[in-house]
Design a protein around this motif. Structure first.
Motif, PDB file in Angstrom:
ATOM      1  N   GLN A  95      45.954  26.304 -11.310  1.00  0.00           N
ATOM      2  CA  GLN A  95      45.768  27.672 -11.787  1.00  0.00           C
ATOM      3  C   GLN A  95      44.317  27.968 -12.156  1.00  0.00           C
ATOM      4  OE1 GLN A  95      48.852  28.715 -14.680  1.00  0.00           O
ATOM      5  NE2 GLN A  95      50.293  27.375 -13.588  1.00  0.00           N
ATOM      6  N   SER A  96      43.604  26.993 -12.677  1.00  0.00           N
ATOM      7  CA  SER A  96      42.177  27.214 -12.954  1.00  0.00           C
ATOM      8  C   SER A  96      41.427  27.539 -11.672  1.00  0.00           C
ATOM      9  CB  SER A  96      41.561  25.969 -13.609  1.00  0.00           C
ATOM     10  OG  SER A  96      42.079  25.724 -14.887  1.00  0.00           O
ATOM     11  N   TYR A 280      35.649  21.022 -12.852  1.00  0.00           N
ATOM     12  CA  TYR A 280      35.448  21.561 -14.199  1.00  0.00           C
ATOM     13  C   TYR A 280      33.992  21.466 -14.654  1.00  0.00           C
ATOM     14  CZ  TYR A 280      40.394  22.442 -15.024  1.00  0.00           C
ATOM     15  OH  TYR A 280      41.670  22.943 -14.959  1.00  0.00           O
ATOM     16  N   GLN A 298      36.942  32.200 -20.672  1.00  0.00           N
ATOM     17  CA  GLN A 298      37.130  31.356 -21.852  1.00  0.00           C
ATOM     18  C   GLN A 298      37.685  32.126 -23.049  1.00  0.00           C
ATOM     19  OE1 GLN A 298      33.055  30.032 -22.086  1.00  0.00           O
ATOM     20  NE2 GLN A 298      33.531  28.042 -21.176  1.00  0.00           N
ATOM     21  N   TYR A 305      45.127  29.977 -24.639  1.00  0.00           N
ATOM     22  CA  TYR A 305      45.098  30.153 -23.193  1.00  0.00           C
ATOM     23  C   TYR A 305      44.243  31.362 -22.839  1.00  0.00           C
ATOM     24  CZ  TYR A 305      46.755  29.384 -18.468  1.00  0.00           C
ATOM     25  OH  TYR A 305      46.815  29.055 -17.136  1.00  0.00           O
ATOM     26  N   GLY A 308      43.258  31.425 -16.929  1.00  0.00           N
ATOM     27  CA  GLY A 308      43.386  30.208 -16.130  1.00  0.00           C
ATOM     28  C   GLY A 308      42.795  28.985 -16.788  1.00  0.00           C
ATOM     29  N   LEU A 309      42.477  29.072 -18.069  1.00  0.00           N
ATOM     30  CA  LEU A 309      41.930  27.943 -18.822  1.00  0.00           C
ATOM     31  C   LEU A 309      42.689  27.744 -20.121  1.00  0.00           C
ATOM     32  CD1 LEU A 309      38.027  28.275 -18.622  1.00  0.00           C
ATOM     33  CD2 LEU A 309      39.465  26.577 -17.473  1.00  0.00           C
ATOM     34  N   TYR A 322      37.417  22.839 -22.369  1.00  0.00           N
ATOM     35  CA  TYR A 322      38.148  23.793 -21.528  1.00  0.00           C
ATOM     36  C   TYR A 322      38.676  23.083 -20.295  1.00  0.00           C
ATOM     37  CZ  TYR A 322      35.896  27.400 -24.376  1.00  0.00           C
ATOM     38  OH  TYR A 322      35.468  28.169 -25.412  1.00  0.00           O
ATOM     39  N   HIS A 324      42.792  22.315 -18.146  1.00  0.00           N
ATOM     40  CA  HIS A 324      44.195  22.684 -17.927  1.00  0.00           C
ATOM     41  C   HIS A 324      45.026  21.409 -17.827  1.00  0.00           C
ATOM     42  CE1 HIS A 324      47.544  25.252 -16.768  1.00  0.00           C
ATOM     43  NE2 HIS A 324      46.737  26.318 -16.783  1.00  0.00           N
TER      44      HIS A 324
END
Length: 384
Positions: A95-96, A280, A298, A305, A308-309, A322, A324
């Motif tokens: 998702q990230s 990342y 962020q 949440y 996506g992080l 940060y 997932h």
């Protein structure tokens, strides 16, 4: 699909003996600039192997120094030792990556974060029947209220059939649309893989390419992530992948590349712990998005949440990590410091002789996953 492995094993508290007994393992760190091994992760890995996990892989990077290790077997049926560069399921870490591709569209002015998704994807309304407008932002941070599909899928077929069934993006969203929405006001955090299926549909429509190809162009190729892919087809040479298994109706089933995960924009990326750290680090260093967009990503909604992080406390800097987590037939966690100078990625294949079922969860209810998270944070906080 968010396919979670719900375990009935009890979660033992982590205590770290000075000299744990170590079964054979393979280390990838022999450089004079390598970090010392992490006692917390090392003990956790042996604990998971003792519970029946086939393999654990970890890679930690701190200001150019590295410690990496593989434990257990790539395949318990052959006894082949695991290696640090073996492929794994990324789970929710996917998702990230999808969020980055969505935010690139935002930076180009092709999408507005607070625009209704139906402005770009009018079919969304017919597929999932929302009770009101759903914004791009609310899909990214799981505040849309959109239900997930596993409940409907498991009403329509057996777990074994689901394991062998591939779901296209529209098929998956259509299944999610048969489940009642949780809130007409879209306020509570409700983790749902269907949010990222909708975002993938948006990306595919505006880019004119499959989501896996877009991720490759946006992220994998520029960063040299040569072991990472999101494909509707299984990895051809699975000999390089850690094998995970599950017992369904008394039959042992290989769950390394289940059909419903193939191509999933919520959990489907196949990768390595090294490539995850590369991703990342690049994200935090500003090599994928602008500084303003990264700050937006962020910005937390609920449950720590963002877009996506996920976020955890960094005791070294009084700031945040940060990244997932993800839970499929692998449990994985990965995160970076906000400046990209320290990263950790850890993944293990769940034991096969446990009770599991498919649900829309982020792994937080699973004791082994929570233990993995606690160990990863402790390991990083010990490497200031």
């Amino acid at each position: 699909m968010a396919a979670s492995v719900v375990l009935t094993l009890s979660s033992a508290a982590c205590t770290y003996p000075l000299t744990p007994e170590s079964p054979p393992s393979t280390s990838a760190s022999a450089s004079p600039t390598a970090l010392p091994e992490s006692p917390a992760v090392d003990f956790f890995a042996h604990e998971m192997l003792s519970r029946g996990a086939p393999a654990v892989v970890v890679r930690i990077k701190v200001r150019g120094r590295e410690w990496s290790q593989a434990y257990g077997s790539q395949d318990v049926e052959t006894g082949e030792p695991a290696a640090v560069n073996d492929l794994i399921q990324a789970g929710g870490i996917t998702q990230s990556m999808v969020a980055v591709s969505v935010l690139k569209l935002v930076e180009e002015g092709k999408v507005g974060l607070d625009d209704a998704i139906t402005e770009y994807l009018p079919e969304f309304e017919q597929l999932v029947h929302p009770p009101g407008p759903v914004t791009v932002r609310s899909l990214l941070n799981h505040s849309s209220g959109l239900p997930d599909a596993p409940e409907a899928i498991l009403k329509a077929m057996t777990p074994k059939q689901a394991m062998n069934t591939r779901f296209g993006i529209e098929d998956y969203l259509r299944m999610a649309g048969t489940v009642p929405w949780g809130s007409a006001h879209f306020q509570p955090f409700r983790y749902s893989g269907a949010n990222y299926y909708a975002l993938a549909a948006l990306v595919e429509k505006l880019r004119g390419q499959p989501i896996g190809d877009v991720l490759a162009s946006d992220i994998f190729v520029p960063l040299g992530m040569n072991h990472t892919s999101l494909s509707a087809e299984p990895v051809l040479d699975a000999r390089d992948m850690i094998q995970s298994y599950e017992f369904i109706d008394g039959e042992r089933v290989n769950a390394s590349q289940p059909g419903f995960l193939l191509g999933s924009p919520a959990e489907g990326v196949i990768t390595t712990v090294g490539d995850i750290n590369t991703f990342y680090a690049a994200l935090m260093e500003g090599r994928l998005l602008s500084a303003n967009t990264l700050r937006e990503m962020q910005t937390m909604w609920e449950e720590n949440y963002g877009l996506g992080l996920q976020r955890w406390n960094d005791e070294c800097t009084n700031g945040f990590y940060y990244g997932h987590g993800g839970s499929t037939w692998f449990a994985s966690i990965a995160f970076s410091t906000s400046d990209g100078t320290r990263q950790i990625a850890v993944s293990f294949a769940y034991p096969s002789d446990t009770t599991k079922h498919l649900e829309s969860l982020d792994g937080s209810s699973q004791p082994e996953f929570q233990q993995l998270l606690d160990v990863a944070v402790a390991a990083m906080n010990g490497l200031c």
